[in-house]
Write a protein that holds these residues in place. Structure first.
Motif, mmCIF file in Angstrom:
data_model
loop_
_atom_site.group_PDB
_atom_site.id
_atom_site.type_symbol
_atom_site.label_atom_id
_atom_site.label_comp_id
_atom_site.label_asym_id
_atom_site.label_seq_id
_atom_site.Cartn_x
_atom_site.Cartn_y
_atom_site.Cartn_z
ATOM 1 N N THR A 122 43.894 12.744 -2.913
ATOM 2 C CA THR A 122 42.946 11.775 -3.457
ATOM 3 C C THR A 122 43.670 10.485 -3.857
ATOM 4 O O THR A 122 44.905 10.441 -3.901
ATOM 5 N N CYS A 123 42.899 9.452 -4.149
ATOM 6 C CA CYS A 123 43.476 8.146 -4.487
ATOM 7 C C CYS A 123 44.560 8.314 -5.564
ATOM 8 O O CYS A 123 44.383 9.064 -6.530
ATOM 9 N N CYS A 162 40.589 12.942 2.150
ATOM 10 C CA CYS A 162 41.345 13.285 0.942
ATOM 11 C C CYS A 162 41.507 14.802 0.823
ATOM 12 O O CYS A 162 42.406 15.286 0.142
ATOM 13 N N CYS A 178 37.950 14.451 -4.446
ATOM 14 C CA CYS A 178 37.497 13.096 -4.122
ATOM 15 C C CYS A 178 36.258 12.802 -4.978
ATOM 16 O O CYS A 178 35.285 13.567 -4.980
ATOM 17 N N ASP A 179 36.334 11.738 -5.684
ATOM 18 C CA ASP A 179 35.390 11.255 -6.697
ATOM 19 C C ASP A 179 34.250 12.201 -7.111
ATOM 20 O O ASP A 179 34.352 12.901 -8.099
ATOM 21 N N VAL A 226 34.906 7.401 0.959
ATOM 22 C CA VAL A 226 34.948 6.185 1.770
ATOM 23 C C VAL A 226 33.954 6.250 2.928
ATOM 24 O O VAL A 226 33.394 5.232 3.338
#
Ligand code: FES
Length: 580
Positions: A203-204, A63, A131-132, A96
């Motif tokens: 990112t997502c 990401c 990312c998270d 991930v």
């Protein structure tokens, strides 16, 4: 143009980095000499605001694959603004790839960020993550370090599309995996989806944990306006990096520190935004931890307060239809916050030096489908509900907006899995005694037990039920759930099972009552029987004999306390390093 007070003429105040670079003696000589070892001239860095660029780039944090290029943009802008920029790599937590869960390492990143900042000759910091866990980890550490900082989110990946359907990372992974397990799509289609799922760096692209946390960072005033929804691959992201680099130099000159920006009002605003976007349940934990570092004590009750009062206006997956690129084109995260203005404290401060309200003055909304009007919310269900009851005396959460409505009030019999391995081994067993009215219960997945509270809370639906068309069931655990997922999943049950909470005592066949409107979660087993079970319960053996894991196990706090380490909570000042 910033809202800082105009600079006064006269000699500049001493900077922190002067202690390293502008002093007399052998140590300062060595500091300057080593900088010149790589080609810098004295005048490049001595007497300049020194800006650390904390970069969570890595080859396995996909990401963030563009963050080295963006760091170059930040650094160039810092120099143009009269500063000196130094890039420092920080722990990269690719959501991930990192096992068993990045949550095991969020606090390690926070510790690293804090100590990187404190131990180096820095006057201000640009944090680069997205990312998270990188967002809360970096921000927690930077709040504790206390120097001026600004956050540059990596930005979401571009919209996904597969066979004519808009697809979101995470959300459609799970949705199509269920279809694949049910035999509704072929192996070849599943493989094709794998190639098509993620189109670019970033990112997502759903309102999962990454987008939720960057949006909350923006709402807290820690980014430039519109940063959270600016796609990683858009040229606007390069300009954002440039503007961020220029701004941190101004922040250092104005001595604008996190304590000047963050307040109870800014955290209250972030909770409102969490509800308005149907954000990830993970944000409850991260925001609590971030607030703790800023001296603001959040409780689960604080997260419940805006429920029912804050309309869910972001029509974004997993609750709604659109993706982050759509939000960017619809007006962006600042457009969304502008629409939310009646519910926000607009006097809250931001890193721009202006109030939140002032930063939103120029924001616009170009698409009322993506950013809904306040009187036309995506759903009437709240984005978050906090439950308590005999099964969760210290609380737990559910995301009603992303659950099947009829399951929000449900009475069913437990099918219990003692661990993730037990669940993985039996969930698809044709002989598993389960039907769609069952309540799937997972133990051993909390902060201590997981360890690190993995995102196992969206337990898979048993294959035999998938084949009958069942797509949602009530699931209960002390785990977290990916913010990209959908389902009637009760999460963060506290006290966790590894500490002997009531969840540890649940057995197959026990009746459980989920009453989301009444904010209750109850185990319908009489107290005498529970007392017998409690007396027979033994704690699981320690997971780690040494290393970071052992430290984690000794100091991790519960989910309602934000899962920070006990020794990192609070705002007690830490001394500046001695320079010898
Ligand atoms: Fe990095 Fe989702 S995997 S943001």
């Amino acid at each position: 143009m910033s809202g800082d007070a105009p600079k006064r003429p006269g000699p500049r105040p001493a900077r922190r980095s002067d202690r390293w670079f502008a002093a007399e003696g052998m140590r300062a000589f060595a500091h300057r000499s080593r900088m010149q070892q790589v080609g810098w001239r004295r005048e490049d860095f001595v007497g300049k605001p020194v800006i650390g660029v904390l970069n969570t780039w890595s080859d396995l944090s996909t990401c963030h694959s563009h963050l080295r290029e963006r760091a170059a943009s930040v650094k160039a802008a810092v120099v143009r603004a009269g500063g000196f920029a130094a890039e420092l790599p920080a722990l990269s937590l690719g959501e991930v790839m990192v096992k068993p869960t990045t949550m095991l390492y969020r606090n390690l990143l926070a510790m690293e960020a804090e100590e990187l900042i404190r131990s180096h000759p820095l006057d201000g910091v640009v944090l680069m993550g997205g990312c998270d866990k990188t967002t809360p980890g970096l921000i927690m550490g930077a709040i504790s370090a206390g120097l001026p900082f600004i956050y540059l989110p990596a930005g979401p990946t571009l919209n996904g599309s597969w066979r004519g359907e808009k697809i979101g990372t995470g959300t459609h992974t799970r949705r199509y995996f269920d279809a694949y397990r049910a035999g509704e799509i072929s192996q070849a289609e599943w493989d094709d989806l794998e190639r098509s799922m993620v189109r670019s760096a970033g990112t997502c692209n759903t309102m999962g944990t990454a987008s939720t946390m960057t949006l909350l960072a923006e709402t807290l005033g820690l980014t430039l306006p519109g940063a959270a929804a600016t796609p990683a691959a858009d040229s606007a992201h390069i300009r954002l990096a440039e503007a961020t680099g220029a701004r941190i130099v101004e922040m250092v000159e104005a001595d604008l520190r996190p304590a000047d920006v963050l307040s109870p009002a800014s955290f209250a605003n972030a909770i409102v935004a969490l509800h308005a976007v149907g954000g990830s349940t993970n944000a409850v934990i991260h925001l609590t931890a971030m607030a703790g570092r800023a001296g603001v004590a959040l409780t689960l009750a604080d997260f419940e307060r805006p429920a029912g009062k804050t309309p869910l206006i972001a029509d974004l997956m997993p609750t709604g239809r659109f993706l982050m690129e759509d939000l960017f084109l619809a007006g962006g995260s600042n457009g969304l916050l502008k629409r939310l203005s009646p519910h926000l404290d607009l006097a809250a401060r931001t890193v721009s030096g202006r109030s939140l309200g002032e930063t939103l003055a120029d924001a616009r909304i170009d698409d009322d489908e993506v950013i809904r009007p306040l009187d036309r919310p995506v759903t009437s269900e709240p984005a978050l509900a906090v439950l308590t009851g005999s099964l969760a005396p210290e609380g737990c959460v559910i995301k009603p907006s992303a659950a099947t409505p009829h399951l929000l009030t449900h009475r069913g019999r437990a099918v219990v899995f003692e661990s993730f391995a037990d669940m993985a081994a039996r969930i698809d067993d044709p002989d598993l005694a389960v039907d769609e009215t069952s309540v799937l219960v997972l133990k051993g997945a909390g902060p201590l037990g997981g360890p690190g509270m993995p995102e196992w809370g969206g337990l898979p639906i048993p294959r035999k039920l998938l084949e009958r068309g069942v797509r949602d069931m009530v699931r209960i655990s002390d785990a977290r759930m990916s913010g990209t997922h959908f389902g009637a999943c009760v999460l963060h049950v506290a006290p966790e099972s590894a500490l002997g909470g009531p969840l540890a005592l649940v057995r197959d066949g026990d009746e459980i009552l989920l009453d989301t409107p009444g904010r209750r979660l109850d185990l319908l087993v009489d107290e005498d029987e529970l007392a017998r079970r409690r007396a027979a319960w033994t704690p699981p053996p320690p997971r780690f004999a040494r290393g970071y894991g052992a430290m984690f196990s000794a100091h991790i706090q519960s989910a309602p306390r934000g899962c920070d380490f006990d020794f990192l909570e609070g705002v007690a000042p830490t001394a500046e390093p001695d320079i010898y």
